[in-house]
Each structure stands twice: as C-alpha cells, then as structure tokens.
Design a protein around this motif. Sequence first.
Motif, short mmCIF file in Angstrom:
data_model
loop_
_atom_site.label_atom_id
_atom_site.label_comp_id
_atom_site.label_asym_id
_atom_site.label_seq_id
_atom_site.Cartn_x
_atom_site.Cartn_y
_atom_site.Cartn_z
N GLY A 355 9.28 -31.63 73.36
CA GLY A 355 8.37 -32.20 72.36
C GLY A 355 7.18 -31.30 72.10
N LEU A 356 6.60 -30.76 73.15
CA LEU A 356 5.45 -29.86 73.00
C LEU A 356 5.85 -28.56 72.31
CD1 LEU A 356 3.87 -30.58 76.48
CD2 LEU A 356 2.70 -30.91 74.28
N LEU A 357 7.04 -28.07 72.60
CA LEU A 357 7.52 -26.88 71.90
C LEU A 357 7.70 -27.18 70.41
CD1 LEU A 357 10.15 -25.51 74.46
CD2 LEU A 357 7.88 -24.58 73.94
N GLY A 358 8.15 -28.41 70.10
CA GLY A 358 8.27 -28.80 68.70
C GLY A 358 6.91 -28.83 68.00
N LEU A 359 5.88 -29.36 68.70
CA LEU A 359 4.54 -29.38 68.11
C LEU A 359 3.98 -27.97 67.96
CD1 LEU A 359 3.03 -32.44 70.01
CD2 LEU A 359 3.67 -32.32 67.61
N ALA A 360 4.32 -27.08 68.90
CA ALA A 360 3.89 -25.69 68.76
C ALA A 360 4.54 -25.06 67.53
CB ALA A 360 4.27 -24.90 70.02
N ALA A 361 5.81 -25.38 67.30
CA ALA A 361 6.50 -24.86 66.11
C ALA A 361 5.89 -25.44 64.84
CB ALA A 361 7.99 -25.20 66.18
N ALA A 362 5.50 -26.73 64.89
CA ALA A 362 4.85 -27.34 63.73
C ALA A 362 3.51 -26.67 63.44
CB ALA A 362 4.66 -28.83 63.98
N GLY A 363 2.79 -26.34 64.50
CA GLY A 363 1.53 -25.63 64.31
C GLY A 363 1.73 -24.26 63.70
N ALA A 364 2.88 -23.66 63.98
CA ALA A 364 3.17 -22.33 63.44
C ALA A 364 3.75 -22.38 62.03
CB ALA A 364 4.14 -21.60 64.37
N GLY A 365 3.90 -23.60 61.47
CA GLY A 365 4.35 -23.70 60.08
C GLY A 365 5.66 -24.41 59.87
N ALA A 366 6.27 -25.00 60.92
CA ALA A 366 7.53 -25.71 60.76
C ALA A 366 7.31 -26.97 59.90
CB ALA A 366 8.10 -26.10 62.12
N PRO A 367 8.37 -27.52 59.30
CA PRO A 367 8.24 -28.71 58.45
C PRO A 367 7.62 -29.89 59.19
CG PRO A 367 10.41 -27.73 58.18
CD PRO A 367 9.75 -27.01 59.33
N ARG A 368 7.07 -30.83 58.43
CA ARG A 368 6.39 -31.97 59.01
C ARG A 368 7.33 -32.82 59.86
NH1 ARG A 368 2.10 -35.30 55.42
NH2 ARG A 368 1.65 -33.12 54.94
N ALA A 369 8.63 -32.81 59.53
CA ALA A 369 9.60 -33.57 60.32
C ALA A 369 9.62 -33.09 61.77
CB ALA A 369 10.99 -33.44 59.71
N VAL A 370 9.33 -31.82 61.99
CA VAL A 370 9.29 -31.28 63.35
C VAL A 370 8.13 -31.90 64.12
CG1 VAL A 370 9.05 -29.17 64.74
CG2 VAL A 370 10.38 -29.13 62.62
N THR A 371 7.02 -32.16 63.44
CA THR A 371 5.88 -32.83 64.07
C THR A 371 6.29 -34.21 64.56
OG1 THR A 371 4.31 -31.68 62.64
CG2 THR A 371 3.54 -33.68 63.73
N VAL A 372 6.98 -34.96 63.71
CA VAL A 372 7.43 -36.31 64.07
C VAL A 372 8.38 -36.25 65.26
CG1 VAL A 372 8.66 -38.36 63.28
CG2 VAL A 372 7.11 -37.15 61.72
N ALA A 373 9.33 -35.30 65.21
CA ALA A 373 10.29 -35.16 66.31
C ALA A 373 9.58 -34.81 67.61
CB ALA A 373 11.33 -34.11 65.97
N GLY A 374 8.60 -33.91 67.53
CA GLY A 374 7.85 -33.53 68.73
C GLY A 374 7.11 -34.70 69.34
N LEU A 375 6.48 -35.52 68.50
CA LEU A 375 5.77 -36.70 68.99
C LEU A 375 6.73 -37.72 69.60
CD1 LEU A 375 3.21 -37.20 66.09
CD2 LEU A 375 2.72 -36.37 68.39
N LEU A 376 7.89 -37.90 68.98
CA LEU A 376 8.90 -38.83 69.51
C LEU A 376 9.35 -38.39 70.91
CD1 LEU A 376 11.11 -39.44 66.35
CD2 LEU A 376 9.79 -41.18 67.57
N LEU A 377 9.64 -37.12 71.08
CA LEU A 377 10.10 -36.61 72.38
C LEU A 377 9.00 -36.67 73.43
CD1 LEU A 377 12.21 -33.55 71.19
CD2 LEU A 377 13.07 -35.67 72.18
N LEU A 378 7.77 -36.40 73.00
CA LEU A 378 6.64 -36.46 73.94
C LEU A 378 6.46 -37.88 74.46
CD1 LEU A 378 4.47 -34.59 75.11
CD2 LEU A 378 2.99 -35.21 73.20
N GLY A 379 6.55 -38.87 73.57
CA GLY A 379 6.43 -40.25 74.01
C GLY A 379 7.59 -40.70 74.87
N ALA A 380 8.81 -40.33 74.48
CA ALA A 380 9.99 -40.72 75.26
C ALA A 380 9.93 -40.12 76.66
CB ALA A 380 11.26 -40.26 74.54
N GLY A 381 9.49 -38.87 76.76
CA GLY A 381 9.38 -38.25 78.07
C GLY A 381 8.38 -38.96 78.96
N GLY A 382 7.23 -39.35 78.39
CA GLY A 382 6.24 -40.08 79.17
C GLY A 382 6.76 -41.42 79.65
N ALA A 383 7.57 -42.08 78.80
CA ALA A 383 8.14 -43.37 79.18
C ALA A 383 9.10 -43.25 80.35
CB ALA A 383 8.86 -43.99 77.98
N VAL A 384 9.81 -42.13 80.43
CA VAL A 384 10.80 -41.94 81.49
C VAL A 384 10.15 -41.47 82.79
CG1 VAL A 384 12.83 -40.58 82.16
CG2 VAL A 384 12.65 -41.49 79.84
#
Length: 498
Positions: A355-384
């Motif tokens: 998830g954090l790698l996805g947010l890093a990619a979003a910061g580097a210019g990846a589409p906004r959908a990558v931001t959403v995916a990164g946040l989803l994975l970050l939350g799911a990981g914390g839950a587990v």
Amino acid sequence: MGALSTPGSPAKAPSRPRAPWWTFLLVSAAGVVMTLDVTVVNIALFDIARDLDTGLGKVQWVISAYSLAFGALLLTGGALSDRVGRRAVFVTGTTLFTLASAACGLAPDAATLIVARAVQGLGGALMFAPALALLATVYEDEARRRAAIAAFAAISSGAGALGPVVGGVFVQGPGWRWIFLVNIPIGVLIVVGALARMPESSARGATARRVDVPGALLAVGALLALHYPLVAGTEHGWTTPGVIGSTVLGLALVVALVRSQRRGDGLLDLALLRIRAFSGAAVLGFLARVAGLGSLAFITLWLATAYAYSPLETGLHLLPLTGSLLVVGVFVARLQRAFPPHSLVAAGFALKAVGLLGLAAAGAGAPRAVTVAGLLLLGAGGAVVFPPLMGVAVGAVPADRTGMASGLTNACLPLGTAAGVAVFGAVFSAHLAARLGADEELRAAVATARFDLVPEGSRAAARDAFTDAFTTVCLTAAVVCALGVLAARTLRPTPETN
C-alpha cells in the motif's frame, strides 16, 4: 503454541455474572474516543491557532501534550490495574478524560488548552492500559476472546483513521471546540455503564504485591523523557540541549527502572520480556505504529496538497483506508482460526508495504486510482496486524500479569507513533533541505504546504520538492513494514511452548 492460546482464568471472579458484550461495548467505546483524539486535532490546528490568537508552533503542543502524557502513564496504569482492579482504573481514566475534554472545549487560551490536553492524555492512558486485560477476563473461551480482541482492534484503529473526517466535520460545522465537547456525554455513558455492567477483576495475589511508588515514578519519568525528544526534535532540532538532555535522562531512568525491578514483586515483571512471543509482539506493535499512524499525518497533508481538498474532503478521501480497516477487521477472527499469528502478522505488514509503495507511486504521478488502492491495502494490512499481536500479548503471559502485559504492550504504541512522526519528519525535512537549499522560511512554508507563502516563480519547484519528499517518506515506511515481515518470525512457536 499452547502458551499463546490459554491465558488462564481470571484470579478474581466477578461477584455477579455479566454479559461479556457489555465489557466489549464499553471498552470499545472508550477506545474510539481515546484513539480518535490522537488524530482528530490535526486538521483543526489552523482554526485553533486563529481563534486563540497564538502561533501554529505553540498550538502543535496541543497534539504533543496529549501524546506525551498518554505514553508516559500506560505502563504504570497497566500494572496498577492488576493490583487495584481493572475496572477501577478504567473508570478513573474515563472520568479524568471526560473532565479534561470539557476543559479543552472551554479553554480560553492556548496555555489552558495544552494543560487540559495533557490531563486528557493521562486519562486516556488509564482507559487504554487495562483494555486487553478486561477483555481477556470476561471472555474465557479462546475463540470468543480472539474475536473480541480482533473487533476491538479494528474499531480502535478505524477510529484513529476516521480522525480527519470527524475533525473536518466539526471544523467546517459547529467549530473545533466540539471536537472535545462531544466526548462529555460519551464519557458519562461509559462511566455509568462500567459501574453498572462491567465486572471488577484483579490478579491473583496482586494485592499482596508491594505498592511500587519509586518504580511507577521511574517508569513515568523514563517514558516521558524518551517521548519528548521524539516530539520536539523535529521542531527544535535534534542537537539542541533540551532534546539531547531528555534522551540521556530517559536512558538513565530506564537503567534505574530495570535495576529497581530485579526483585520481581514491583511495577514490572522483567521475566515477561524473556517470553519471546510477548517481547516480539511489543516490538511488532511499535513497528506497525511507526509505519501506520507515523505516516498518516504526511499522507493527510499530501492528499490536501496534491488534490486541493478541503479539510472535510481530505477526511472523506481517507475513507478507503478506514473502510478497509473496519471491513477486513470483521473477518480477522476467522483468519485467526485458520492461520497462526506469525503468518497473519507477516501478511499484514506485507499488505501495508505494498500500500505504501502504491502511495509512493501516486506521489510520483500515478493515476488517482493507485492512491485509492494504496489506502485500501494500508488499511487492510493494519486490520490484519493488530488483533493477533494483542492476542499474543495477553495470551503468552500468566493470568495474573495480563494487566501488566496490556500496559507494557500498549506503551509501545504511542512511542511508535511518535517515533514514526519524528523519523518521517526528519526524512521529509532533509529531502526538502536538499532540494530547496538553506532558505528556512521557504522550507517551513513548503513543509506545511503553505504554497501561498512561496514566491510565485518558485512554486512549481516547491511543489515538486514537496511531492518528492512525500514519496521518500512512503518508501521509508515501506522499509519499516519489510522489517515487520521479518520480525514476525518471533511469534512462531518454540519447542518450550508446544
């Protein structure tokens, strides 16, 4: 892994049977308001500074005072709950937290608000310290205990992630004071419910243990002294006398605390630290908070800057993180029946890293959908990650030490948050310094995303530096998660636990 699955029955049974879900409901409600107040204030700082006619630097201590006081008392609160009663400590903490919330909401100036926040942090520590022990006491069945701890972890973590949303609603609605005033009716209901429906419990033989006042003072002093440089280092500089002196004092107090506890009948049973699974759970909880809440402030700031969101919009766009935390948390109890703790914790850290790698990619210019995916994975990981760790923390120790274990494990969490903010803040500032040079006013404006203070000709370069610094923070946090994947092996069963 028998030592992890049977914490034993409580030593002092409740005088009258109570439905366990009452304790779960009350402890979870306390976890919500206590965790929410860790993150909810961030988004209101500018409004607080304006209304109280003070500088933003001073108002930052509205956050720091709560964190310092909260972290300092957790260990003492957990050990004390074993002796005087877990419900008694919980009710005392909730009462103190509620009164301090009223003082925060009515504060006439910044100094009063900061003091009230420190008292609120003390109350929050006494609320949170016995939480796991209270749940372990009322749920004697292992499967139900795991389910309750998993749900409690998901609810508390979700509340922390919801902080920006709640803060945005109040700031743009009735005003920042209601961030604190809303705690009053909730706190009153929790206290009344606890006195009426929550059974009291203490540890077998705990009342015969000496009241370790010197140990308690050393523990509070050590945690406070170690917390201060993590909070103040980024603002005042890591080589300032106050930061260095506090670090040295904290380490000296830790040495003194360890020496004072060698008898084994004081505040802290050092034998707990020799239980591999328990000490591993404490370290892993620290790392999870470093990577999670430690990076959340920078993620929130980046969302507001990259997409020009208002405070409320920023909070709403964090809902993928919060939603995945809560949804995945519902299924963690089932996962715990199918997989051992070390596998789940490693998987959770891996999800957070991706998830954090996805947010890093979003910061580097990846589409906004990558931001959403990164946040989803970050939350799911914390839950587990957190439910298995909490289960191990109270399951790997004797029944008469669950309050102490709960307090010791929980003490690592705010330290992890403070360490994460400090480390990532240092990384962020160093990257800005490398890109923007020695102009301190320019760096300060960019670090707080105040691009309106940046000369127009320099704004494009300033925004690029800000984005690159955010990407570096995400990559650093992903490395911390990778360390968590490796450290999860400490939770594996050993021959002596089988």
